[in-house]
Write a protein that holds these residues in place. Structure first.
Motif, short mmCIF file in Angstrom:
data_model
loop_
_atom_site.label_atom_id
_atom_site.label_comp_id
_atom_site.label_asym_id
_atom_site.label_seq_id
_atom_site.Cartn_x
_atom_site.Cartn_y
_atom_site.Cartn_z
N VAL A 1 151.13 -94.33 -14.76
CA VAL A 1 151.11 -94.45 -16.23
C VAL A 1 152.54 -94.33 -16.73
O VAL A 1 153.29 -93.43 -16.32
CB VAL A 1 150.21 -93.36 -16.84
N GLY A 2 152.93 -95.21 -17.64
CA GLY A 2 154.27 -95.19 -18.20
C GLY A 2 154.28 -95.77 -19.60
O GLY A 2 153.30 -96.39 -20.05
N ARG A 3 155.39 -95.56 -20.32
CA ARG A 3 155.49 -95.99 -21.71
C ARG A 3 156.31 -97.27 -21.82
O ARG A 3 157.30 -97.45 -21.12
CB ARG A 3 156.13 -94.90 -22.56
N LEU A 4 155.88 -98.12 -22.73
CA LEU A 4 156.56 -99.37 -23.05
C LEU A 4 157.05 -99.31 -24.48
O LEU A 4 156.32 -98.87 -25.38
CB LEU A 4 155.61 -100.56 -22.87
N ILE A 5 158.29 -99.73 -24.72
CA ILE A 5 158.87 -99.80 -26.06
C ILE A 5 159.28 -101.25 -26.32
O ILE A 5 160.02 -101.83 -25.54
CB ILE A 5 160.09 -98.87 -26.20
N VAL A 6 158.76 -101.81 -27.42
CA VAL A 6 159.07 -103.18 -27.82
C VAL A 6 159.77 -103.13 -29.17
O VAL A 6 159.21 -102.59 -30.15
CB VAL A 6 157.80 -104.05 -27.90
N ASN A 7 160.98 -103.64 -29.28
CA ASN A 7 161.75 -103.69 -30.52
C ASN A 7 161.44 -104.98 -31.26
O ASN A 7 161.47 -106.07 -30.68
CB ASN A 7 163.24 -103.60 -30.23
N VAL A 8 161.14 -104.84 -32.57
CA VAL A 8 160.79 -105.99 -33.41
C VAL A 8 161.57 -105.89 -34.71
O VAL A 8 161.70 -104.79 -35.29
CB VAL A 8 159.28 -106.03 -33.71
N GLY A 9 162.12 -107.01 -35.17
CA GLY A 9 162.82 -107.06 -36.45
C GLY A 9 162.27 -108.16 -37.34
O GLY A 9 161.93 -109.24 -36.84
N SER B 1 167.96 -106.78 -40.72
CA SER B 1 166.50 -106.85 -40.71
C SER B 1 165.91 -105.47 -40.88
O SER B 1 166.61 -104.44 -40.84
CB SER B 1 166.03 -107.44 -39.37
N PHE B 2 164.56 -105.47 -41.09
CA PHE B 2 163.76 -104.25 -41.00
C PHE B 2 163.36 -104.08 -39.53
O PHE B 2 162.78 -104.99 -38.93
CB PHE B 2 162.50 -104.35 -41.86
N ASN B 3 163.67 -102.92 -38.96
CA ASN B 3 163.48 -102.71 -37.53
C ASN B 3 162.24 -101.86 -37.26
O ASN B 3 162.08 -100.79 -37.85
CB ASN B 3 164.70 -102.03 -36.91
N PHE B 4 161.38 -102.36 -36.33
CA PHE B 4 160.16 -101.67 -35.93
C PHE B 4 160.18 -101.46 -34.40
O PHE B 4 160.88 -102.16 -33.67
CB PHE B 4 158.91 -102.47 -36.31
N GLU B 5 159.38 -100.51 -33.96
CA GLU B 5 159.18 -100.26 -32.53
C GLU B 5 157.70 -100.13 -32.25
O GLU B 5 156.99 -99.45 -32.99
CB GLU B 5 159.88 -98.98 -32.07
N ILE B 6 157.27 -100.80 -31.14
CA ILE B 6 155.92 -100.58 -30.61
C ILE B 6 156.05 -99.65 -29.41
O ILE B 6 156.74 -99.97 -28.44
CB ILE B 6 155.26 -101.90 -30.19
N ARG B 7 155.42 -98.51 -29.47
CA ARG B 7 155.42 -97.57 -28.36
C ARG B 7 153.98 -97.44 -27.85
O ARG B 7 153.11 -96.93 -28.56
CB ARG B 7 155.95 -96.21 -28.78
N ALA B 8 153.82 -97.96 -26.61
CA ALA B 8 152.46 -97.98 -26.04
C ALA B 8 152.50 -97.41 -24.62
O ALA B 8 153.48 -97.59 -23.88
CB ALA B 8 151.92 -99.41 -26.02
N ILE B 9 151.44 -96.73 -24.23
CA ILE B 9 151.29 -96.17 -22.90
C ILE B 9 150.51 -97.17 -22.04
O ILE B 9 149.40 -97.55 -22.39
CB ILE B 9 150.59 -94.81 -22.91
N LEU B 10 151.11 -97.56 -20.92
CA LEU B 10 150.49 -98.52 -20.01
C LEU B 10 149.79 -97.80 -18.87
O LEU B 10 150.26 -96.76 -18.38
CB LEU B 10 151.53 -99.49 -19.45
N ARG B 11 148.71 -98.39 -18.44
CA ARG B 11 147.97 -97.79 -17.32
C ARG B 11 148.71 -97.98 -15.99
O ARG B 11 148.50 -97.23 -15.05
CB ARG B 11 146.57 -98.39 -17.24
N ILE C 1 153.24 -97.38 -33.98
CA ILE C 1 154.18 -98.31 -34.59
C ILE C 1 155.12 -97.48 -35.45
O ILE C 1 154.69 -96.72 -36.33
CB ILE C 1 153.49 -99.37 -35.45
N ILE C 2 156.43 -97.60 -35.21
CA ILE C 2 157.44 -96.82 -35.92
C ILE C 2 158.35 -97.77 -36.67
O ILE C 2 158.87 -98.73 -36.09
CB ILE C 2 158.26 -95.96 -34.92
N PHE C 3 158.51 -97.48 -37.98
CA PHE C 3 159.48 -98.20 -38.79
C PHE C 3 160.80 -97.44 -38.66
O PHE C 3 161.03 -96.43 -39.32
CB PHE C 3 159.01 -98.27 -40.24
#
Length: 829
Positions: free
Chosen positions: A678-686, A727-737, A718-720
């Motif tokens: 199990v580990g965490r994934l971070i996706v940066n979105v603008g 841009s407006f910067n967002f992050e998706i922080r999700a735990i992967l199996r 989801i973090i703003f």
């Protein structure tokens, strides 16, 4: 050793090396049987006779050789006697070790019963060791006598080689040679004439003449045409580009080039004997001629194999067709020279020629052989130059082979020059001892070259014609063993005695003594066999654990690999320890040497020992396991193997990273999959300015929750993060199996985000840059005059949007650009 034995030995080994080696040993019926047990009275008689002969040095060389054989037999008897009472001695020594060491001064005395028992054991041990010590003393005496005899014989051989005799260039000696030849053949002719002169002999000859003539015709046909028949069969069996099977069959058929003519000559001799015209001297002459013909036939066969007619054949030497034709001619001529030399030498011995007659007759043969050696050396020189021009991939091997051929070519030229000069100055034995062994060595080298090709063809046939099979390790190793086995034969050719080789074999079997430890071939073979068995058992146990037992447990892959590796280390250590014990090697005798070297070894091998201990720690503690995704010194990869010194990590670009185990134990290591995947994934979105942030947050949460690899507990977040420059910067922080799929999940989410944003009309951000022009007039080029400068200032004022700020005219001007490419590049520059 006589020249005849050398010639026959070399020829036999050219065809069957093992059979030739066996012929060196005397048969059981001829050998004198040694005594079964030491008879020291008989030994004293033999020892006294040997001592007197060695002191006087008056016996002949053959007498000394016979005496040496007797001494060697007695020495073998004493070697066997040294093992008398070995079991009883070992039992008593074990009992004494059980009693412990005897007390020294200052220690408490033992009980009377122990003292009496120790004394009784020591007395029994001394009595049992008495015959062993006597055998050891007799063995040393016999061994020293054998060395003395060998020394005397070698000194005599050296004196004979350096002895100067008559010169063949002296005209006075020429008549001696001519008369010796004439008398030898006149004696044979006289025997034939005497056989025919009598009426009884003539009647017997007429009676047997038809059968004798028929046999003689058959023999002549086989002698003269047998080689051509064998060559014709070879051409039929082996066409162009023949397979290995056909090559081997044709090789066996080619032996008929030697066998069929020799059989024809034997039939011819039988015809002469049947006619009754051969006397005693004639029979001896035919017997010598038989050996000489065999020498010639074998030499010609070797030349035909080394210098084949067809270029499609396997070429042992890199030569052109004309050079190969010359090689066949020179090889046959050398065989003829050796055969004639052997014939003349032995005829002279049987006929009792004088030294003058012998050197006069043999000198022309020596000169002819030297001229042929020069020709052969030129062929070898051409081969060395041709083989040195190979491909770059084979440059080192071809250079080494060409160097050997070049060296052999120079040696042959030197021998061809020195041998006739020695004979001319009267050193005839030195000349013959240099020239004839050189010719026989050439024949042996040719035989080894042919046998090497035979081994390669057999291996290719066994591997079913696999490409590149001839360059595998096994045929090369077999060829190397064959060369090593031929070393004693070369020694015999160059004048070594069989006794010298047997003495070397005895010394080899005796081994090397280091302190109180003796390392012999039997010890080494015992250790190798026991260790090999232990190693095989260890591998079998590892395979059983890896494939049958451990997969049925709940231990993970890393734990199973650690157990298998640990069993391997322990098994190899135990196999080595049991092998040393079984071989009888006393490691305590090496304690002093090991203690002296331990400090230096410790400093020199401290890194290796550190890595070895670290490898054991990794296997026991298991901070990383095989299959883990780790990061070491900024390098990411998957652990593939943990060995005794290092760990192999396969990076994501499929390259191997070898890391010493000490770095993994003492350094910082990040294990992404330790205990759980199990580990965490971070996706940066603008997104662009002005976009509804809550709306974007809901879309991103929906995308993250919809992916099958994302866990719902804990749910994706989801973090703003903030408002950036573009841009407006967002992050998706999700735990992967399974964190091993992090790049796949990242790619899937980016695809889904791009598709949803395009569907919802959400604008992606682009870079915005302000470009300030300090001297805008430079954009107009080299325009002169105030009018041009004024136009440039007006253009600059037109581009300036913020005059209300009251910025002076000399301030840099600003141009807002929405271009994310060229404007950004200009700002960067």
């Amino acid at each position: 050793m006589s020249l005849l034995r050398n010639v026959l030995l070399a020829l036999s080994l050219a065809l069957l090396p093992i059979a030739a080696c066996l012929t060196l040993a005397p048969s059981a019926a001829e050998a004198q049987q040694p005594p079964s047990a030491p008879d020291y009275e008989r030994w004293d008689v033999v020892a006294k006779r040997a001592t007197d002969a060695i002191a006087a040095q008056r016996a002949s060389t053959s007498a000394f050789e016979s005496l040496r054989e007797q001494l060697a037999e007695w020495r073998d008897v004493f070697v066997g006697a040294q093992n008398i009472n070995s079991n009883a001695i070992a039992t008593l020594e074990a009992q004494l070790r059980a009693l412990g060491p005897a007390p020294t001064d200052g220690e408490s005395e033992e009980a009377p019963g122990i003292i009496n028992q120790r004394k009784s054991l020591n007395d029994q041990l001394a009595k049992l060791r008495e015959p062993v010590k006597e055998a050891e003393l007799a063995y040393s005496k016999a061994d020293e006598m054998i060395k003395s005899v060998d020394r005397i014989v070698r000194e005599r051989q050296t004196e004979e080689l350096l002895e100067r005799g008559p010169s063949p260039l002296n005209p006075v000696n020429w008549s001696e040679g001519a008369s010796a030849l004439s008398s030898s053949f006149q004696r044979v002719r006289g025997e034939v004439a005497d056989k025919i002169a009598g009426e009884a002999g003539r009647a017997d000859l007429i009676k047997r003449l038809p059968v004798a003539v028929l046999l003689a015709l058959v023999g002549m046909v086989l002698l003269l045409r047998g080689r051509f028949w064998a060559e014709f069969l070879v051409r039929i069996v082996r066409p162009q580009a023949a397979t290995s099977a056909r090559w081997l069959i044709s090789f066996l058929i080619s032996l008929g080039e030697v066998i069929v003519p020799f059989i024809g000559f034997m039939i011819l001799i039988k015809a002469l004997e049947l006619g009754g015209i051969v006397g005693t001297h004639g029979a001896a002459l035919l017997n010598i001629l038989k050996s000489s013909l065999l020498i010639f036939l074998c030499a010609r066969w070797l030349a035909m194999r080394c210098f084949p007619r067809r270029s499609e054949d396997r070429l042992p030497l890199a030569l052109e067709p004309d050079d190969r034709r010359a090689g066949r001619l020179y090889g046959g001529a050398l065989g003829l020279i050796i055969g004639v030399f052997h014939f003349v030498y032995n005829v002279g011995n049987n006929s009792g020629w004088s030294a003058e007659a012998r050197v006069v007759v043999l000198f022309p043969i020596t000169v002819a052989a030297s001229l042929l050696l020069v020709r052969v050396s030129r062929l070898l020189s051409k081969h060395s130059m041709a083989s040195g021009l190979g491909d770059q991939d084979e440059a080192s091997e071809e250079t080494y082979r060409s160097w050997l051929a070049r060296l052999l070519s120079k040696l042959l030229i030197a021998i061809a020059v020195v041998a006739p000069i020695l004979a001319a100055f009267g050193y005839n034995k030195a000349s013959s001892g240099l020239l004839m062994p050189s010719l026989l060595s050439l024949m042996m080298l040719a035989a080894l070259l042919i046998l090497q090709g035979l081994i390669v063809e057999i291996y290719i046939l066994a591997s079913r014609g696999r490409d590149g099979a001839g360059e595998d390790l096994l045929p090369m190793l077999l060829g190397f063993i064959m060369v090593l086995a031929s070393v004693p034969v070369f020694a015999l050719i160059w004048g070594a005695r069989v006794a010298d080789l047997s003495e070397l074999w005895v010394s080899f079997r005796r081994g090397v003594t280091l302190g109180e430890m003796t390392i012999s071939p039997s010890v080494f073979i015992t250790f190798a066999i026991v260790f090999a068995v232990g190693f095989a058992v260890t591998r079998l146990l590892q395979g059983t654990l890896r494939t049958s037992l451990l997969p049925k447990t709940k231990i993970d892959t890393g734990g199973r690999d650690a157990i298998v590796s640990g069993v391997g280390y322990v098994g190899i250590f135990l196999a080595a320890l049991i092998g040393v014990t079984s071989a009888g090697i006393d490691l305590s005798s090496l304690a002093i040497v090991a203690g002296a070297l331990s400090v230096g070894i410790g400093f020199g091998l401290q890194n290796i020992v550190s890595n070895f201990v670290s490898g054991i720690i990794l296997l026991i503690e298991r901070p990383i396991s095989q299959g883990d995704w780790i990061e070491v010194n900024g390098q990411h990869g998957t652990v593939r193997e943990i060995s005794v010194r290092s760990t192999r990590i396969e990076t994501f670009d499929r390259s191997d990273l070898i890391i010493p185990n000490a770095d993994l134990v003492s350094g910082t290591v990040t294990n992404y999959t330790k205990g759980s995947t199990v580990g965490r994934l971070i996706v940066n979105v603008g997104v662009a300015y002005g976009t509804d942030t809550k709306w974007v947050e809901d879309i991103l949460r929906e995308i993250a929750s919809a992916h099958p690899m994302v866990l719902m507990n804990p749910a994706p977040t989801i973090i703003f993060k903030g408002i950036g420059t573009d841009s407006f910067n967002f992050e998706i922080r999700a735990i992967l199996r399974d964190v091993n799929w992090i790049m796949n999940v990242l790619s899937d989410m980016n695809h889904e985000i791009a598709a949803r944003f395009a569907k919802e009309g959400i604008e992606m951000p682009y870079q915005q840059r302000d470009i300030w022009l300090r001297n805008p007039e430079t954009l107009s080029g080299a325009l002169g005059g105030a009018a041009k400068r004024e136009e440039s200032q007006q253009a600059s004022q037109t581009l300036q949007p913020d005059q209300a700020e009251g910025r002076p005219k000399g301030d840099p001007q600003r141009v807002e650009s929405g271009d994310g490419g060229e404007g950004a590049g200009g700002a960067d520059r």
